[in-house]
Scaffold this motif. Structure first.
Motif, short mmCIF file in Angstrom:
data_model
loop_
_atom_site.label_atom_id
_atom_site.label_comp_id
_atom_site.label_asym_id
_atom_site.label_seq_id
_atom_site.Cartn_x
_atom_site.Cartn_y
_atom_site.Cartn_z
N SER A 458 0.86 -1.31 0.15
CA SER A 458 -0.04 0.05 0.07
C SER A 458 0.83 1.28 0.06
CB SER A 458 -0.80 -0.03 1.08
OG SER A 458 -0.06 0.10 2.35
N GLU A 459 0.21 2.19 -0.22
CA GLU A 459 1.14 3.43 -0.13
C GLU A 459 1.49 4.04 1.20
OE1 GLU A 459 -2.04 5.69 -2.86
OE2 GLU A 459 -0.30 7.28 -2.27
N SER A 460 0.77 3.60 2.20
CA SER A 460 1.30 3.75 3.54
C SER A 460 2.63 2.97 4.08
CB SER A 460 0.27 3.82 4.56
OG SER A 460 -0.42 2.71 4.31
N GLU A 461 2.45 1.69 3.44
CA GLU A 461 3.42 0.78 3.65
C GLU A 461 5.01 1.46 3.06
OE1 GLU A 461 3.27 -3.42 2.82
OE2 GLU A 461 5.43 -3.36 2.27
N ALA A 462 4.64 1.94 1.91
CA ALA A 462 5.78 2.50 0.84
C ALA A 462 6.42 3.82 1.78
CB ALA A 462 5.46 2.85 -0.49
N LEU A 463 5.46 4.41 2.13
CA LEU A 463 5.92 5.68 2.96
C LEU A 463 6.66 5.47 4.26
CD1 LEU A 463 2.77 7.89 2.57
CD2 LEU A 463 5.03 8.45 1.69
N ALA A 464 6.44 4.37 4.81
CA ALA A 464 7.09 4.14 6.22
C ALA A 464 8.40 3.34 5.78
CB ALA A 464 6.19 3.16 6.80
N SER A 465 8.76 2.96 4.54
CA SER A 465 10.15 2.44 4.43
C SER A 465 11.21 3.33 4.46
CB SER A 465 10.21 2.09 2.98
OG SER A 465 11.31 1.67 2.38
N PRO A 466 12.36 2.70 5.46
CA PRO A 466 13.48 3.40 5.89
C PRO A 466 14.20 3.77 4.68
CG PRO A 466 13.33 1.23 6.84
CD PRO A 466 12.21 1.21 6.01
N TYR A 467 14.09 2.91 3.45
CA TYR A 467 14.94 3.08 2.42
C TYR A 467 14.35 4.61 1.50
CZ TYR A 467 17.01 -1.32 2.75
OH TYR A 467 17.44 -2.17 3.20
N LEU A 468 13.08 4.88 1.71
CA LEU A 468 12.47 5.96 1.16
C LEU A 468 13.16 7.42 1.67
CD1 LEU A 468 10.52 6.80 -0.91
CD2 LEU A 468 8.95 7.07 1.08
N ALA A 469 13.71 7.66 2.90
CA ALA A 469 14.05 8.67 3.59
C ALA A 469 15.11 9.38 2.69
CB ALA A 469 14.68 8.16 4.90
N GLN A 470 16.25 8.48 2.27
CA GLN A 470 17.33 9.43 1.54
C GLN A 470 16.64 10.16 0.35
OE1 GLN A 470 20.58 7.86 -0.12
NE2 GLN A 470 19.68 5.82 -0.45
N ASP A 552 24.53 3.96 5.56
CA ASP A 552 24.29 5.40 5.98
C ASP A 552 23.16 6.04 5.85
OD1 ASP A 552 27.06 4.89 6.58
OD2 ASP A 552 27.75 5.90 4.66
N ASN A 553 22.25 5.54 4.95
CA ASN A 553 21.17 6.19 4.59
C ASN A 553 19.65 5.72 4.99
OD1 ASN A 553 22.58 7.91 2.70
ND2 ASN A 553 22.91 6.04 1.28
N LEU A 554 19.65 5.45 6.29
CA LEU A 554 18.51 4.76 6.89
C LEU A 554 17.58 5.79 7.68
CD1 LEU A 554 19.70 1.08 7.41
CD2 LEU A 554 18.25 2.10 5.38
N TRP A 555 18.02 7.07 7.43
CA TRP A 555 17.41 8.17 8.10
C TRP A 555 17.16 7.60 9.84
CZ3 TRP A 555 11.13 9.17 7.98
CH2 TRP A 555 11.20 10.42 8.41
N ASN A 556 15.76 7.72 10.34
CA ASN A 556 16.06 7.47 11.57
C ASN A 556 15.70 6.15 12.34
OD1 ASN A 556 13.40 7.54 11.22
ND2 ASN A 556 12.92 9.31 12.52
N SER A 557 15.53 5.03 11.35
CA SER A 557 15.34 3.73 11.67
C SER A 557 16.75 3.01 11.95
CB SER A 557 14.69 2.98 10.71
OG SER A 557 15.35 2.71 9.47
N LEU A 558 16.52 1.88 13.12
CA LEU A 558 17.78 1.31 13.47
C LEU A 558 18.48 0.31 12.34
CD1 LEU A 558 19.66 0.39 15.46
CD2 LEU A 558 17.91 -1.41 16.32
#
Ligand code: ADP
Ligand code: MG
Length: 653
Positions: A458-470, A552-558
């Motif tokens: 879903s779109e919300s799942e996509a938005l939650a992806s740590p890979y999207l942050a960068q 280095d590009n995972l935003w604020n997720s662990l």
């Protein structure tokens, strides 16, 4: 005489329909005429192989009559007949196909008081009951000395009786006892008007009595039966020239083919005399068509196929690729023999050629519509895009054309855009050689572009992806693919024009070039953590994790889980698992966020005490989080709850 009760479902449909307001009762005539024309088409086809079949009765026609004093309208034809059993089984199409789904939709439409929708259900033979209290269907077969009629007042049951038909050879007649509310239909002039409006293109002659212009007095003096005249033009609509056809005629033709109440998205009318010769009219729908369940594997699709004026196939799927199965239409060609059988059709080069042409025509018309009528196209794509994307299983030559008319969701705004539009807005890939950057030539720029996408449920799942942050940080557009078929699509469709399609969760995507120093630093860190990584791998279970690395590009997720190069996308894996139970679980790459403080703490805990239970708790906990973020199921939710409580108690107590 035999008496029958309607099947429960049919009863319910009729019940629902009577208590609804309908929008277009006039179509009953179109439906009955189209049934008569179908019956004539069938008789004509049969006569091809059996020269005695027609007997002396060789002039096909449909006769419409009205009896004003008794409020009766009749429609007769000399096409194929119905024997007793067929009268029983054929006249209730909906019950025949037993569509529970249909009843449910109808029920829902009623609950929502969607009268327009309800109006759409009044098709087929059923529509007779929109205007009549009672309907009789007589049918006489030349093979049987007995003839039968079917009678129903439609409320609860119907009967089938014998009737004497000594002078009849091959004949079917529908008699409508028109109800009070619709008495105004029972005039010859009114019926002629309706025939012109809805059935003008039916190419069997439709006959009615000529108008009797005498005064009442004159009529009293002399009884005279007026002769018949032909009301419709019998030239098929696809043989007429485009300029002679009104938009209403096209629309009426479309509706009669598709049962779609709406305007088509577009109409393609072609007359081709090159390599192969054929005439065709094709329509694409815009709205959802409730009569066609496109996910039904037994769906009949494809245009009608005529050869030398004879309808050979009702649904020629040999002429339309399955991913265009929503297209309705008709093709006539004289390049095929009349006695062609379905088997012969399967490997027929003429048909293959026509199919190719038609496919190209449809794609180019889709492109036209996309360019000139965006709003309708977006609607069409939302309804039918999923079906079009099935091209990936069948088509190779046309892939760029098809991809060019495909719409994709742009994660930044949720808008549907084309790949060309994406490429226009997208910056050059940050890591392409500088010589090609910022050049004046647009085409050249394009060749260095990347189309980034993410596959998600879903779109919300996509938005939650740590890979999207960068990507968000750098304002780089990402397309989000959420249709189940998308996972298959990207397996094979990896390039569009000169751009590459790249999943943001696979491969190492560095949006910024690193300095030598940074590279070295990362390597150092990675080396430093080697044993911690081994521990993590073993704590989680080495069978699930191929490798643990820093990112280095995972935003604020662990951390996050990544698909190894050439691995199967997790969405696809989920689908494969759902279809064939025993698909082996893919190993994933676990990426730790080098910028997360917790990673440092893990490292110190590890240096302190390799066997630390705290450390293994954290590892397990974080892994389960990564799984949840991807919407996988936890193998042991209780453990997750336990760990959550453990951490919480640390906070509180
Ligand atoms: P459809 O036309 O979509 O099959 P209908 O409800 O209009 O559905 O008709 C149901 C069936 O009844 C037809 O398929 C046909 O077999 C039969 N039928 C209807 N009208 C006639 C007719 N005039 N002559 C012969 N068969 C008919
Ligand atoms: Mg019909």
């Amino acid at each position: 005489m035999s008496k029958h009760n309607f099947e429960a479902e049919t009863g319910r449909i009729l019940e629902l329909l009577t208590h609804s307001i309908y929008s277009n009762k006039e179509i009953f005539l179109r439906e009955l005429i189209s049934n008569a024309a179908d019956a004539i088409d069938k008789a004509r086809l049969k006569a091809l192989t059996d020269s005695n079949f027609l007997g002396d009765d060789v002039d096909f026609k449909i006769v419409v009559e009205s009896d004003e004093s008794n409020n009766i309208i009749t429609i007769s034809d000399n096409g194929i007949w119905m024997i007793k059993e067929e009268l029983i089984s054929h006249l209730w199409t909906i019950a025949k196909s037993g569509t529970k789904e249909f009843v449910e939709k109808l029920q829902k439409a009623k609950e929502d008081s969607d009268h327009n929708l309800i109006g759409q259900f009044w098709v087929w033979f059923y529509s007779s009951f929109m205007v009549a209290d009672k309907v009789e269907v007589f049918s006489k077969s030349p093979l049987d000395s007995k003839a039968y009629k079917w009678i129903s007042d439609w409320k609860n049951d119907y009967t089938v009786e014998e009737f004497s038909a000594e002078n009849l050879y091959r004949w079917t007649r529908v008699v409508l006892y028109i109800n009070e509310a619709n008495k105004d239909l029972v005039h010859d002039w009114k019926l002629k008007e309706l025939i012109k409006k809805y059935s003008n293109f039916v190419w069997v002659p439709i006959m009615m009595r000529e108008y009797d212009s005498r005064t009442e007095e004159e009529k009293q003096k002399e009884e005279k039966v007026m002769p018949f005249e032909q009301i419709n033009e019998t030239k098929p609509i696809w043989k007429k020239s485009k300029s002679d056809i009104t938009p209403e005629e096209y629309k009426a033709f479309y509706q009669s083919l598709s049962f779609d109440w709406n305007d088509p998205l577009f109409t393609i009318h072609n007359n081709v005399e090159w390599m192969v010769s054929y005439k065709s009219i094709l329509f694409a729908p815009r709205e959802v068509n409730m009569y066609k369940n496109l996910s039904d594997p037994n769906l009949e699709y494809g245009p009608k196929l005529y050869v030398q004026n004879v309808l050979i196939l009702e649904n020629a799927k040999e002429l339309m690729p399955i991913w265009l199965r929503f297209v309705a239409g008709v093709i006539e060609t004289n390049d095929l023999p009349l006695n062609i059988s379905r088997e012969m059709l399967q490997d027929n080069s003429t048909l293959d050629k026509i199919k190719k042409w038609l496919t190209k025509k449809v794609i180019s018309e889709l492109l036209n519509t996309l360019k000139n009528n965006r709003e309708d196209y977006v609607k069409f794509w939302s309804n039918y895009g999923k079906v079009v994307k099935e091209w990936i299983h069948y088509e190779y030559d046309l892939k760029t054309d098809i991809a060019g008319v495909s719409l994709f969701k742009w994660i930044n705004t949720g808008e549907l855009i084309t790949l060309d539009e994406y490429l226009e807005k997208a910056p050059n890939s940050p890591l392409t050689p500088p010589s090609n950057q910022g050049g004046e030539d647009k085409e050249e720029n394009k060749s260095n572009k990347t189309i980034y996408y993410i596959i998600a449920k879903s779109e919300s799942e996509a938005l939650a992806s740590p890979y999207l942050a960068q990507f968000r940080e750098k304002n780089i557009d990402v397309l989000v693919f959420t249709d189940p078929i998308d996972s298959f699509l990207v397996q094979w469709f990896t390039e569009y024009k000169d751009a590459k399609l790249v999943s943001i969760t696979s491969n190492d995507i560095e949006l910024e070039e690193k300095t030598e120093e940074q590279k070295k630093e990362k390597e150092e860190k990675q080396k430093n953590m080697k044993w911690l990584f081994e521990l993590i791998k073993n704590t989680i279970w080495w069978e699930k994790i191929e490798e643990v690395v820093l990112n280095d590009n995972l935003w604020n997720s662990l951390w996050a889980l990544k698909t190894p190069k050439n691995g199967i996308d997790p969405q696809l894996e989920k689908m494969m698992k759902a279809m064939w139970q025993d698909v082996p679980t893919q190993k994933r790459i676990l990426e730790l966020n080098s910028k997360n403080k917790l990673v440092e703490s893990m490292k110190s805990e590890f240096d302190n005490d390799v066997k630390s239970s705290k450390l293994s708790d954290i590892i397990n906990y974080a892994y389960m989080q990564a799984i949840l973020l991807e919407w996988w199921e936890l193998e042991n939710p209780a453990e997750f709850v336990n760990l959550t409580n453990k951490f919480a108690s640390e906070y509180i107590g």
